[in-house]
Design a protein around this motif. Structure first.
Motif, PDB file in Angstrom:
ATOM      1  N   GLY A 248       0.768  -1.237   0.000  1.00 31.49           N
ATOM      2  CA  GLY A 248       0.000   0.000   0.000  1.00 31.49           C
ATOM      3  C   GLY A 248       0.802   1.292   0.000  1.00 31.49           C
ATOM      4  N   LEU A 249       2.118   1.217  -0.116  1.00 29.08           N
ATOM      5  CA  LEU A 249       2.945   2.422  -0.143  1.00 29.08           C
ATOM      6  C   LEU A 249       2.658   3.217  -1.425  1.00 29.08           C
ATOM      7  N   ALA A 250       2.473   4.539  -1.287  1.00 30.09           N
ATOM      8  CA  ALA A 250       2.251   5.403  -2.452  1.00 30.09           C
ATOM      9  C   ALA A 250       3.536   5.474  -3.269  1.00 30.09           C
ATOM     10  N   LEU A 251       3.480   5.024  -4.527  1.00 27.95           N
ATOM     11  CA  LEU A 251       4.672   4.917  -5.367  1.00 27.95           C
ATOM     12  C   LEU A 251       4.734   5.955  -6.480  1.00 27.95           C
ATOM     13  N   PHE A 252       3.627   6.157  -7.181  1.00 27.15           N
ATOM     14  CA  PHE A 252       3.582   7.049  -8.333  1.00 27.15           C
ATOM     15  C   PHE A 252       2.257   7.807  -8.320  1.00 27.15           C
ATOM     16  N   THR A 253       2.220   8.938  -9.022  1.00 21.92           N
ATOM     17  CA  THR A 253       0.968   9.682  -9.148  1.00 21.92           C
ATOM     18  C   THR A 253       0.585   9.790 -10.622  1.00 21.92           C
ATOM     19  N   SER A 254      -0.699  10.033 -10.836  1.00 22.97           N
ATOM     20  CA  SER A 254      -1.182  10.170 -12.211  1.00 22.97           C
ATOM     21  C   SER A 254      -0.553  11.377 -12.914  1.00 22.97           C
ATOM     22  N   GLU A 255      -0.087  12.359 -12.145  1.00 23.78           N
ATOM     23  CA  GLU A 255       0.536  13.543 -12.750  1.00 23.78           C
ATOM     24  C   GLU A 255       1.838  13.213 -13.479  1.00 23.78           C
ATOM     25  N   THR A 256       2.508  12.129 -13.093  1.00 25.94           N
ATOM     26  CA  THR A 256       3.778  11.763 -13.736  1.00 25.94           C
ATOM     27  C   THR A 256       3.625  10.568 -14.678  1.00 25.94           C
ATOM     28  N   LYS A 257       2.385  10.111 -14.882  1.00 25.10           N
ATOM     29  CA  LYS A 257       2.121   8.995 -15.790  1.00 25.10           C
ATOM     30  C   LYS A 257       2.039   9.528 -17.215  1.00 25.10           C
ATOM     31  N   TYR A 258       2.556   8.771 -18.160  1.00 21.36           N
ATOM     32  CA  TYR A 258       2.479   9.171 -19.565  1.00 21.36           C
ATOM     33  C   TYR A 258       2.425   7.937 -20.453  1.00 21.36           C
ATOM     34  N   ASP A 259       2.015   8.109 -21.687  1.00 24.40           N
ATOM     35  CA  ASP A 259       1.932   7.008 -22.639  1.00 24.40           C
ATOM     36  C   ASP A 259       3.267   6.862 -23.354  1.00 24.40           C
ATOM     37  N   SER A 260       4.026   5.856 -22.939  1.00 19.77           N
ATOM     38  CA  SER A 260       5.343   5.638 -23.539  1.00 19.77           C
ATOM     39  C   SER A 260       5.258   4.790 -24.804  1.00 19.77           C
ATOM     40  N   GLY A 261       4.090   4.175 -25.036  1.00 23.13           N
ATOM     41  CA  GLY A 261       3.946   3.284 -26.186  1.00 23.13           C
ATOM     42  C   GLY A 261       4.553   1.915 -25.962  1.00 23.13           C
ATOM     43  N   SER A 262       5.052   1.664 -24.742  1.00 18.05           N
ATOM     44  CA  SER A 262       5.739   0.401 -24.442  1.00 18.05           C
ATOM     45  C   SER A 262       4.777  -0.740 -24.124  1.00 18.05           C
ATOM     46  N   GLY A 263       3.538  -0.405 -23.734  1.00 20.62           N
ATOM     47  CA  GLY A 263       2.576  -1.446 -23.376  1.00 20.62           C
ATOM     48  C   GLY A 263       2.432  -1.641 -21.885  1.00 20.62           C
ATOM     49  N   TRP A 264       3.150  -0.870 -21.102  1.00 18.81           N
ATOM     50  CA  TRP A 264       3.049  -0.919 -19.645  1.00 18.81           C
ATOM     51  C   TRP A 264       2.836   0.497 -19.121  1.00 18.81           C
ATOM     52  N   PRO A 265       2.177   0.635 -17.959  1.00 18.91           N
ATOM     53  CA  PRO A 265       2.074   1.967 -17.363  1.00 18.91           C
ATOM     54  C   PRO A 265       3.470   2.548 -17.170  1.00 18.91           C
ATOM     55  N   SER A 266       3.636   3.794 -17.573  1.00 16.76           N
ATOM     56  CA  SER A 266       4.953   4.431 -17.486  1.00 16.76           C
ATOM     57  C   SER A 266       4.846   5.755 -16.743  1.00 16.76           C
ATOM     58  N   PHE A 267       5.854   6.024 -15.949  1.00 18.80           N
ATOM     59  CA  PHE A 267       5.924   7.238 -15.131  1.00 18.80           C
ATOM     60  C   PHE A 267       7.317   7.819 -15.285  1.00 18.80           C
ATOM     61  N   TYR A 268       7.449   9.153 -15.200  1.00 15.50           N
ATOM     62  CA  TYR A 268       8.788   9.732 -15.312  1.00 15.50           C
ATOM     63  C   TYR A 268       9.458   9.958 -13.967  1.00 15.50           C
ATOM     64  N   GLN A 269       8.722   9.749 -12.858  1.00 20.21           N
ATOM     65  CA  GLN A 269       9.366   9.792 -11.537  1.00 20.21           C
ATOM     66  C   GLN A 269       8.428   9.207 -10.486  1.00 20.21           C
ATOM     67  N   PRO A 270       8.997   8.676  -9.405  1.00 19.76           N
ATOM     68  CA  PRO A 270       8.183   8.189  -8.285  1.00 19.76           C
ATOM     69  C   PRO A 270       7.556   9.361  -7.522  1.00 19.76           C
ATOM     70  N   SER A 271       6.588   9.058  -6.664  1.00 18.37           N
ATOM     71  CA  SER A 271       5.920  10.098  -5.881  1.00 18.37           C
ATOM     72  C   SER A 271       6.875  10.771  -4.900  1.00 18.37           C
ATOM     73  N   LYS A 272       7.831  10.009  -4.382  1.00 21.99           N
ATOM     74  CA  LYS A 272       8.906  10.524  -3.526  1.00 21.99           C
ATOM     75  C   LYS A 272      10.169   9.754  -3.877  1.00 21.99           C
ATOM     76  N   GLU A 273      11.311  10.357  -3.619  1.00 22.43           N
ATOM     77  CA  GLU A 273      12.584   9.746  -4.000  1.00 22.43           C
ATOM     78  C   GLU A 273      12.848   8.410  -3.311  1.00 22.43           C
ATOM     79  N   ASP A 274      12.388   8.264  -2.063  1.00 22.64           N
ATOM     80  CA  ASP A 274      12.749   7.081  -1.280  1.00 22.64           C
ATOM     81  C   ASP A 274      11.724   5.947  -1.304  1.00 22.64           C
ATOM     82  N   VAL A 275      10.696   6.013  -2.156  1.00 25.67           N
ATOM     83  CA  VAL A 275       9.669   4.966  -2.143  1.00 25.67           C
ATOM     84  C   VAL A 275      10.000   3.782  -3.033  1.00 25.67           C
ATOM     85  N   VAL A 276      10.937   3.945  -3.954  1.00 28.29           N
ATOM     86  CA  VAL A 276      11.381   2.819  -4.774  1.00 28.29           C
ATOM     87  C   VAL A 276      12.891   2.660  -4.646  1.00 28.29           C
ATOM     88  N   ALA A 277      13.323   1.446  -4.869  1.00 25.98           N
ATOM     89  CA  ALA A 277      14.752   1.143  -4.919  1.00 25.98           C
ATOM     90  C   ALA A 277      15.038   0.553  -6.292  1.00 25.98           C
TER      91      ALA A 277
END
Length: 130
Positions: A51-80
């Motif tokens: 349930g940790l907040a990882l990404f927001t819809s504001e940073t989501k974009y259509d990369s054309g890759s076939g998977w949800p794509s984001f240009y940054q996490p919601s906070k720097e320390d939520v992903v490794a």
């Protein structure tokens, strides 16, 4: 951040077979099949496992890759990011910083302002609409 640690059996009881295969066994859903690939709803994408907040819809974009794509996490320390040398290639695996769930991979071909493409499996996310 305090780590969440569960046994494989505990994770299996909490997740569907498909979610377990992606999140705990580092699987990948097929391109263009994920629930959130074309999602446009505003909100926060949370880790399916903890349930940790990882990404927001504001940073989501259509990369054309076939998977949800984001240009940054919601906070720097939520992903490794870990080096992934599976499948005969070198990639950067993205995991949840709290529970180590496999999320996907990050690539250096995303849009400004970060130039990053966090290519994430829908099965590892849960959208919390605004």
């Amino acid at each position: 951040m305090e780590k969440i640690v569960k046994s494989e059996q505990e994770w299996q009881e909490l997740l569907s077979n498909e979610e377990f295969q992606v999140c705990r066994q580092k699987g990948t859903e097929r391109a263009f099949t994920g629930e959130y690939n074309d999602e446009k709803t505003a909100g926060t994408y949370k880790c399916r496992c903890c349930g940790l907040a990882l990404f927001t819809s504001e940073t989501k974009y259509d990369s054309g890759s076939g998977w949800p794509s984001f240009y940054q996490p919601s906070k720097e320390d939520v992903v490794a990011v870990n080096r992934d040398i599976s499948h005969g290639m070198v990639r950067e695996e993205v995991v949840c910083a709290r529970c180590d769930a496999h999320l996907g991979h990050v690539f250096p071909d995303g849009p400004a302002p970060t130039g990053q493409r966090y290519c994430i499996n829908s099965l590892s996310l849960k959208l919390d609409p605004k």
